[in-house]
Design a protein around this motif. Structure first.
Motif, PDB file in Angstrom:
ATOM      1  N   LEU A   2       6.899  -0.775   0.251  1.00 50.74           N
ATOM      2  CA  LEU A   2       5.589  -0.908  -0.397  1.00 50.74           C
ATOM      3  C   LEU A   2       4.687   0.260  -0.023  1.00 50.74           C
ATOM      4  O   LEU A   2       3.978   0.815  -0.866  1.00 50.74           O
ATOM      5  N   ILE A   3       4.721   0.636   1.261  1.00 55.20           N
ATOM      6  CA  ILE A   3       3.908   1.765   1.709  1.00 55.20           C
ATOM      7  C   ILE A   3       4.382   3.053   1.045  1.00 55.20           C
ATOM      8  O   ILE A   3       3.584   3.888   0.633  1.00 55.20           O
ATOM      9  N   GLU A   4       5.722   3.209   0.934  1.00 49.93           N
ATOM     10  CA  GLU A   4       6.279   4.406   0.307  1.00 49.93           C
ATOM     11  C   GLU A   4       5.801   4.531  -1.136  1.00 49.93           C
ATOM     12  O   GLU A   4       5.445   5.624  -1.596  1.00 49.93           O
TER      13      GLU A   4
ATOM     14  N   LYS B 152       3.297  14.456   2.535  1.00 56.25           N
ATOM     15  CA  LYS B 152       3.555  13.044   2.303  1.00 56.25           C
ATOM     16  C   LYS B 152       3.629  12.280   3.622  1.00 56.25           C
ATOM     17  O   LYS B 152       3.165  11.142   3.711  1.00 56.25           O
ATOM     18  N   SER B 153       4.221  12.894   4.650  1.00 55.57           N
ATOM     19  CA  SER B 153       4.372  12.190   5.931  1.00 55.57           C
ATOM     20  C   SER B 153       3.024  11.923   6.579  1.00 55.57           C
ATOM     21  O   SER B 153       2.781  10.847   7.134  1.00 55.57           O
ATOM     22  N   ASN B 154       2.096  12.910   6.509  1.00 53.20           N
ATOM     23  CA  ASN B 154       0.750  12.688   7.055  1.00 53.20           C
ATOM     24  C   ASN B 154       0.016  11.610   6.271  1.00 53.20           C
ATOM     25  O   ASN B 154      -0.687  10.769   6.833  1.00 53.20           O
ATOM     26  N   LEU B 155       0.182  11.633   4.951  1.00 55.64           N
ATOM     27  CA  LEU B 155      -0.454  10.626   4.101  1.00 55.64           C
ATOM     28  C   LEU B 155       0.080   9.236   4.439  1.00 55.64           C
ATOM     29  O   LEU B 155      -0.672   8.259   4.493  1.00 55.64           O
ATOM     30  N   LYS B 156       1.384   9.152   4.698  1.00 52.19           N
ATOM     31  CA  LYS B 156       1.991   7.871   5.044  1.00 52.19           C
ATOM     32  C   LYS B 156       1.414   7.332   6.351  1.00 52.19           C
ATOM     33  O   LYS B 156       1.099   6.147   6.471  1.00 52.19           O
ATOM     34  N   ARG B 157       1.234   8.209   7.349  1.00 52.96           N
ATOM     35  CA  ARG B 157       0.666   7.773   8.635  1.00 52.96           C
ATOM     36  C   ARG B 157      -0.760   7.258   8.453  1.00 52.96           C
ATOM     37  O   ARG B 157      -1.167   6.276   9.081  1.00 52.96           O
TER      38      ARG B 157
ATOM     39  N   ILE C 269      -0.574   3.759   6.871  1.00 58.22           N
ATOM     40  CA  ILE C 269      -0.134   2.774   7.864  1.00 58.22           C
ATOM     41  C   ILE C 269      -1.278   2.420   8.804  1.00 58.22           C
ATOM     42  O   ILE C 269      -1.522   1.252   9.118  1.00 58.22           O
ATOM     43  N   GLU C 270      -2.012   3.443   9.267  1.00 59.61           N
ATOM     44  CA  GLU C 270      -3.132   3.206  10.175  1.00 59.61           C
ATOM     45  C   GLU C 270      -4.229   2.404   9.483  1.00 59.61           C
ATOM     46  O   GLU C 270      -4.833   1.515  10.087  1.00 59.61           O
ATOM     47  N   ARG C 271      -4.484   2.700   8.233  1.00 58.50           N
ATOM     48  CA  ARG C 271      -5.499   1.962   7.477  1.00 58.50           C
ATOM     49  C   ARG C 271      -5.124   0.493   7.359  1.00 58.50           C
ATOM     50  O   ARG C 271      -5.966  -0.392   7.533  1.00 58.50           O
ATOM     51  N   LYS C 272      -3.855   0.219   7.083  1.00 61.88           N
ATOM     52  CA  LYS C 272      -3.392  -1.165   6.954  1.00 61.88           C
ATOM     53  C   LYS C 272      -3.503  -1.900   8.292  1.00 61.88           C
ATOM     54  O   LYS C 272      -3.833  -3.081   8.345  1.00 61.88           O
TER      55      LYS C 272
ATOM     56  N   ASN D  62      -6.328  -5.901  11.626  1.00 61.06           N
ATOM     57  CA  ASN D  62      -7.072  -6.221  12.852  1.00 61.06           C
ATOM     58  C   ASN D  62      -8.544  -6.518  12.581  1.00 61.06           C
ATOM     59  O   ASN D  62      -9.317  -6.745  13.499  1.00 61.06           O
ATOM     60  N   GLY D  63      -8.921  -6.470  11.287  1.00 63.07           N
ATOM     61  CA  GLY D  63     -10.280  -6.813  10.926  1.00 63.07           C
ATOM     62  C   GLY D  63     -11.281  -5.714  11.188  1.00 63.07           C
ATOM     63  O   GLY D  63     -12.490  -5.945  11.189  1.00 63.07           O
ATOM     64  N   GLY D  64     -10.770  -4.484  11.427  1.00 66.17           N
ATOM     65  CA  GLY D  64     -11.693  -3.378  11.704  1.00 66.17           C
ATOM     66  C   GLY D  64     -11.777  -2.443  10.526  1.00 66.17           C
ATOM     67  O   GLY D  64     -10.940  -2.444   9.643  1.00 66.17           O
ATOM     68  N   GLY D  65     -12.789  -1.633  10.552  1.00 66.25           N
ATOM     69  CA  GLY D  65     -12.970  -0.659   9.486  1.00 66.25           C
ATOM     70  C   GLY D  65     -12.309   0.654   9.858  1.00 66.25           C
ATOM     71  O   GLY D  65     -11.206   0.934   9.481  1.00 66.25           O
ATOM     72  N   GLY D  66     -13.033   1.424  10.660  1.00 60.53           N
ATOM     73  CA  GLY D  66     -12.481   2.703  11.096  1.00 60.53           C
ATOM     74  C   GLY D  66     -12.708   3.795  10.060  1.00 60.53           C
ATOM     75  O   GLY D  66     -12.989   3.531   8.899  1.00 60.53           O
TER      76      GLY D  66
END
Length: 310
Positions: A244-246, A288-293, A296-299, A304-308
């Motif tokens: 799904l992330i891909e 693409k690899s940086n975008l994927k990271r 993942i971090e956003r998800k 965790n209920g945080g914004g960031g």
């Protein structure tokens, strides 16, 4: 001044700092979405499994033995091997991913091989410790009390590594095993995916890779050896979350490239690493690899209920 990285040429040598750093990031990116998904069902634990330090000539046979005995250890928790009077099933084992690390003592130059693992146990497993042994102390100070699971792992691992039959009596009569610690990973998995000689280039840790005898011992011991291995639910896993992330990465990447191409058409070039480093402050590199990271971090932040910040 935006450059889209299409490919990075890697030599993939186990002693190449750049390649092993890149591969460690890729491994982490591959397994992290899977482990994040499994945290809904399991407690994902960081387990460190050690053996006593060894001399250079002992490293190769010791690693062979560790690689042979680790799957046997997992078989007990899986239920494929049983010990009368010992309930391994109570820990709710679901699978594991195992990574190797080898460090060197700066004083006596002995090697310290050990496994960093992410192991799936039942979600409500209590890891609070009350048991004390010699591994509880650091320079005379009490720093850790072990839970029953940790002491069981310490003893069973010792018995396996020393070819002693694993029985309830052998476990009870063994005063102390080899050092094993178990902690809740808390969603931090990088320890299991770093390269085997992570500290080898670090001057603070002795930069032991630059010693010829040390290098030869490591090269012989690590040659053709698989660094990362999955078991149970992490063996040949179906990475549904990753898929799904891909798909999200592909869509977002296409959108960003289309936006850039609306301004100008790209030119293709090949750049040595020195130029990439030199221009890092003057232009932006995307991939693409940086975008994927980032996705993942956003998800994770959303879970965790945080914004960031993005």
């Amino acid at each position: 001044d935006v450059k889209d990285i299409k490919r990075v040429n890697l030599c993939r040598d186990k002693f190449c700092f750049n390649c092993q750093s890149m591969l460690a990031i890729k491994r982490h990116g591959k397994f992290s979405p899977v482990l994040d998904g499994l945290r809904k069902l399991y407690k994902v634990c960081h387990v460190v499994i050690t053996v006593p330090n060894c001399e250079a000539e002992e490293l190769l046979p010791l690693l062979d033995r560790m690689y042979k005995k680790f799957p046997l250890l997992m078989r007990y928790f899986k239920g494929a091997a049983k010990v009368r009077g010992v309930d391994f099933g109570q820990y709710g084992y679901g699978g594991a991913v195992r990574g190797l690390e080898v460090t060197q003592n700066k004083e006596d130059k002995t090697f310290h091989p050990h496994f960093h693992c992410m192991v799936l146990f039942r979600k409500d497993l209590d890891l609070s410790g009350k048991l004390i042994n010699s591994y509880s102390y650091d320079e005379g100070r009490l720093v850790r009390q072990f839970c029953e699971l940790e002491v069981l792992l310490q003893k069973v691992w010792y018995l396996l590594m020393n070819d002693i039959k694993v029985t309830e009596r052998a476990i009870d009569e063994l005063a102390e095993g080899y050092s094993v610690i178990v902690d809740d990973s808390g969603g931090n998995y990088h320890e299991a995916f770093k390269y085997a000689c992570k500290g080898a280039f670090d001057e603070k840790k002795g930069a032991f890779i630059y010693n010829e005898l040390t290098f030869r011992a490591l090269q012989q011991a690590l040659n053709s050896r698989r660094m990362i291995q999955g078991y149970g639910e992490l063996y040949g896993f179906k990475d549904l979350d990753g898929e799904l992330i891909e798909a999200e990465v592909i869509d977002e990447y296409a959108r960003q490239i289309a936006e850039l191409q609306s301004i100008e058409n790209p030119d293709f070039c090949a750049e040595p690493l020195e130029k990439v480093i030199e221009e890092a402050g003057r232009c932006r590199y995307i991939s693409k690899s940086n975008l994927k990271r980032l996705i993942i971090e956003r998800k994770r932040q959303e879970q965790n209920g945080g914004g960031g910040e993005e």
